[in-house]
Design an enzyme around this catalytic site. Sequence first.
Site, PDB file in Angstrom:
ATOM      1  N   PHE C 134     -19.177  -0.789  11.389  1.00 41.10           N
ATOM      2  CA  PHE C 134     -18.380   0.218  12.092  1.00 41.10           C
ATOM      3  C   PHE C 134     -17.599   0.985  11.035  1.00 41.10           C
ATOM      4  O   PHE C 134     -16.754   0.397  10.348  1.00 41.10           O
ATOM      5  CB  PHE C 134     -17.442  -0.513  13.063  1.00 41.10           C
ATOM      6  N   LEU C 136     -15.084   3.809  10.433  1.00 41.73           N
ATOM      7  CA  LEU C 136     -14.092   4.813  10.835  1.00 41.73           C
ATOM      8  C   LEU C 136     -13.097   5.050   9.706  1.00 41.73           C
ATOM      9  O   LEU C 136     -12.854   6.186   9.313  1.00 41.73           O
ATOM     10  CB  LEU C 136     -13.360   4.342  12.104  1.00 41.73           C
ATOM     11  N   PRO C 139     -10.218   6.311   2.845  1.00 40.21           N
ATOM     12  CA  PRO C 139      -9.097   6.107   1.904  1.00 40.21           C
ATOM     13  C   PRO C 139      -7.799   6.736   2.398  1.00 40.21           C
ATOM     14  O   PRO C 139      -6.735   6.171   2.220  1.00 40.21           O
ATOM     15  CB  PRO C 139      -9.595   6.774   0.616  1.00 40.21           C
ATOM     16  N   ALA C 141      -7.324   7.659   5.673  1.00 36.90           N
ATOM     17  CA  ALA C 141      -7.228   7.573   7.139  1.00 36.90           C
ATOM     18  C   ALA C 141      -7.385   6.111   7.544  1.00 36.90           C
ATOM     19  O   ALA C 141      -8.488   5.643   7.800  1.00 36.90           O
ATOM     20  CB  ALA C 141      -8.305   8.432   7.796  1.00 36.90           C
ATOM     21  N   SER C 143      -4.376   3.643   9.528  1.00 40.80           N
ATOM     22  CA  SER C 143      -3.746   3.676  10.845  1.00 40.80           C
ATOM     23  C   SER C 143      -3.826   5.072  11.441  1.00 40.80           C
ATOM     24  O   SER C 143      -3.943   5.253  12.644  1.00 40.80           O
ATOM     25  CB  SER C 143      -2.286   3.246  10.734  1.00 40.80           C
ATOM     26  N   ARG C 280      -1.773 -39.451   6.519  1.00 37.15           N
ATOM     27  CA  ARG C 280      -0.929 -39.426   5.328  1.00 37.15           C
ATOM     28  C   ARG C 280       0.300 -40.316   5.510  1.00 37.15           C
ATOM     29  O   ARG C 280       1.018 -40.179   6.491  1.00 37.15           O
ATOM     30  CB  ARG C 280      -0.488 -37.990   5.047  1.00 37.15           C
ATOM     31  N   GLN C 349       2.483 -26.089   5.251  1.00 42.45           N
ATOM     32  CA  GLN C 349       3.757 -26.808   5.119  1.00 42.45           C
ATOM     33  C   GLN C 349       3.582 -28.292   5.444  1.00 42.45           C
ATOM     34  O   GLN C 349       4.127 -29.160   4.765  1.00 42.45           O
ATOM     35  CB  GLN C 349       4.781 -26.177   6.071  1.00 42.45           C
ATOM     36  N   GLU C 376      -8.612  -3.652  12.664  1.00 41.10           N
ATOM     37  CA  GLU C 376      -8.769  -3.186  14.050  1.00 41.10           C
ATOM     38  C   GLU C 376      -7.429  -2.782  14.623  1.00 41.10           C
ATOM     39  O   GLU C 376      -7.118  -3.012  15.789  1.00 41.10           O
ATOM     40  CB  GLU C 376      -9.459  -4.263  14.893  1.00 41.10           C
TER      41      GLU C 376
END
Lengths: 267, 327, 395
Positions: C134, C136, C139, C141, C143, C280, C349, C376
């Site tokens: 896909f 769209l 560089p 364009a 968001s 553990r 963590q 996306e």
Amino acid sequence: MPLNIVVLAKPVPDPAAAAEKLGPDNRLDRSASPSVINGNDEYTLEAALQLVEAHGGEVTLLAMAPAGGAETLRKGLAMGATRGVLVTDPALAGSDAWSTAKVLAAVLKDLQFDLVLAGFDTSDGVGGVVGAAVATLLKLPYLSSAAAIEPNPDAGTVRVRRISGSGFDVLEAKTPALIVGTQLLGAPRYPSLKGIMGARSKEVSQRSLADLGLQADGSDAVGGGAARTEVSARRTPPARGAATVVRGSAGEAAKAIVALLAERRLV
Amino acid sequence: MAGFWVIAEINPDGSLARASAELATLARELASTAGTEAHGIVVATEPSAAAKELATYLGDVIAIADPSLADHAWAQVAAQRAAEVIDTSGPTAILTGAASDGRDIAGTLLALLDGAILVNATAVTWAEGSGESVEMSVFGGKLITTSSFRDGVDVRIVTVRPNVVTAETASAPGTVRTESPKADLTLPSVAIVDHVAAEGAAAKIDDARIIVAGGRGIGGEAGLELVQQLADRLGGAVGATRAAVDAGWIPYAQQIGQTGKIVKPQLYLALGISGAIQHKVGMQTAGTIIAVNRDPDAPIAEFADMLVVGDLFEVGKALVAELDARG
Amino acid sequence: MTTVAAPPTSSAGQYRLTDEQLLLRETLHDLADERIAPRAAEIDRSGEFPEDIRQLLARHDVLALPFPERFGGVGGDLLTQCVAIEQIARADTTSSLILTVQGLGSLPILLGGTEEQQGRFIPDLASGAKLVAFALTEPEAGSDAGATRTRAVRDGDSYVIDGTKRFITNGSVASLITVFAVTDPEARTSKRLSCFAVEVPSEGFKVNRLEHKLGIRGSPTAELSFDGVRVPVENRIGEEGDGWKLAMGTFDRSRPGIAAQAVGIAQGALDAAVAYARDRKQFGQRIGDFQMIQAMLADMDARIEAARQVTYKACVEIEAGAPDGARWASIAKLIAGDTAMAVTTDAVQVFGGYGYTDDFPVERMMRDAKITQLYEGTQQVQRLVIARALLGKGG
């Protein structure tokens, strides 16, 4: 020529759930765990599917189980079996190996097949004797411990590679025959997604004891009430203590091992 | 009580299988407690050698020579011949092994003699009133059940695991009587048309006293050699986990676990084996379990006697050296 | 005067997983554990596209899932697709991308293509013989998709495409690329773009480079240049100017898949953390017995379940044609992406120092999780979509 294969498929408590238990009546509590097709039966099912892919024909799953067994068979249908036959009857709960063999033999009498395939044993019973008993009741040639199955439909025979002490024996018999498989038949496939979606439209027919002309009581009875064995007691085995953990250099570890072996007179 | 019967299994070389010697010992002890007789049955093309050996364990051995066994599958033929001689006029216990041949013959006898069966026994006892008590380990070893046969059941078949008793010869050897096949076989025969030798047939693990086993951690052929060296030094057999078998390093006959063999050696030395449940159920009742693993938190630590945290190659080589030094 | 939205009245949003979906989930769970998870660390380390996994998925009809049966697909609805994506992502994010992008790249064709075009393109995608990408983003364009510069100029019975696309997943392994290009530079944003199915390799098409990324390292993220690439008119999807609508319509249906992917990543991390907490031992007991660890694990589980349920609900609403489908898609992706990042961070963590090494999978899962907050539509874009649904367009 196409092959008609019946695969014995037993719904068992899922071993991965590790939740098996006996009920207060010392019978297997089937509600304690989710039910899956016995692992070893998936190997024989896989072998059957490959055989009909090569020769044409159909695979029928045959199970003796509580009513929910039809749902458990779905995975086998999704793998590619054509249909299922479920023998279910409340009187069958608590059946012993002898009853099971008689019931399966009674169903098989009404089915057309070239081969009946049975798994090596079940994860809940670990007996591996029902196949031989069914073959004897039906007077079918019995070929066990199969690592490979080669039917010759045109000649009406089948060859099996049987695991022996020194390698394999190659057995041959006329069909119809009953074969007990092993893990060496090859890893079972995952159901394809198309298979999963298509399983719903495949038929699982049911038979009760009455349908098979069998009774739960009387001299020739089958089922839990006619069980010839019973569990009289149970206990959990003594827990092993936690391991002594040895770290340090390889040399030190080797000495510690030998010391333990010597202490227990194993060297 | 009509007695205890042992159906003997024969090794490829014609000698008596170790598991059958154990069964014979068990049958003799049970018969003695029950105040009845123990009998052995050997069915083969040439049963005399094995029958003679079996007679060192049992007072009465029946040897049946059936020439068809030269090229026909054993169990169904042997079951029919055994059925011809077993006296079922009262409660009759029939003991077989629990591996392939034992299961085959037990299942066939179950149907031929309209009997009852208990499988995979880890102990068999007999008591007045209750008769045979059979212990079985179920649910992957989580539970031990004691089962018995209901009244009114005459033919009682038990398949028995190896290493349940130690084979012990009787104080005086018994007698062998020869019987011929009495009738035509009623079950369809299965022909043996060929034998295929397996590459490098290894020492059988089924009843080995000592097993050295390799898992995923052995990495391949080189690791397998180390396992074999240790097995040789300790006088044991080589076993493996499913991972090693699937990887093609070792034949399936040596696989230990849920889909392989269940073993009960006196010593189980596990190299590079994590101890996951599928393998655990195959060896957890071994007398002494020693594991070598890089991972200090491997599940095998929960039921082993000793966990050596380290590189299995380094520790293994050091252990070989240490055993050699002892001479 | 604005009114508060009316309470939902339809029962379209009720669901239970069907027997097929349950068996599918169980099958893919096993497949992922047994065949995909063992490859995950190596895929990440080598950065190579896992062709073997792509074949595995194709063989089991997994890549057929998003497509109609009449084109060789399985005809799985959005919920079924998400159940599948989650199970694969649990084992390996890169592998799950193979399925999600097969859906993403083909959605414009499924939404706006003619029956003839679908018949031409879909069967090979359903069989997994071909992969689709896909294209769209550019560089300049990201968001701001309206800033697209790639041009498609009509020339006789073809269009000629010039421009550069960036951050295109599967750009170097796809045989078909749905490309969004400007056909009417004078029109307003929502009418400037058209969509083209570009079959590659093609004269003028080049993969310039692949990105070196924080995570999803086995997924090829490509910069593509189109230098006079000719595309027949028959390959234009929809009418001229339909591109924007097709892209937005695509996201409404693809964002739940990303949400499902995020849920899967988080679940995989939780499973690893729970297993570790069980085994553990420190201070003489297993760390799972310490309340601080228990609190972390409990919060992780609760958040994952919440994200999962909103994702399933979004699937059902969108599939039922809910008028606020875009809002549902964005809510699911927003919540799930943030959940994945938080849960994987907490998983590291729980492992402590070991979690920082590649001996354990959680550091990879944490790196992989980040992308679900970025592609996306970034989390910020998702918020804009949701706010617009609440407030209406600016006046």
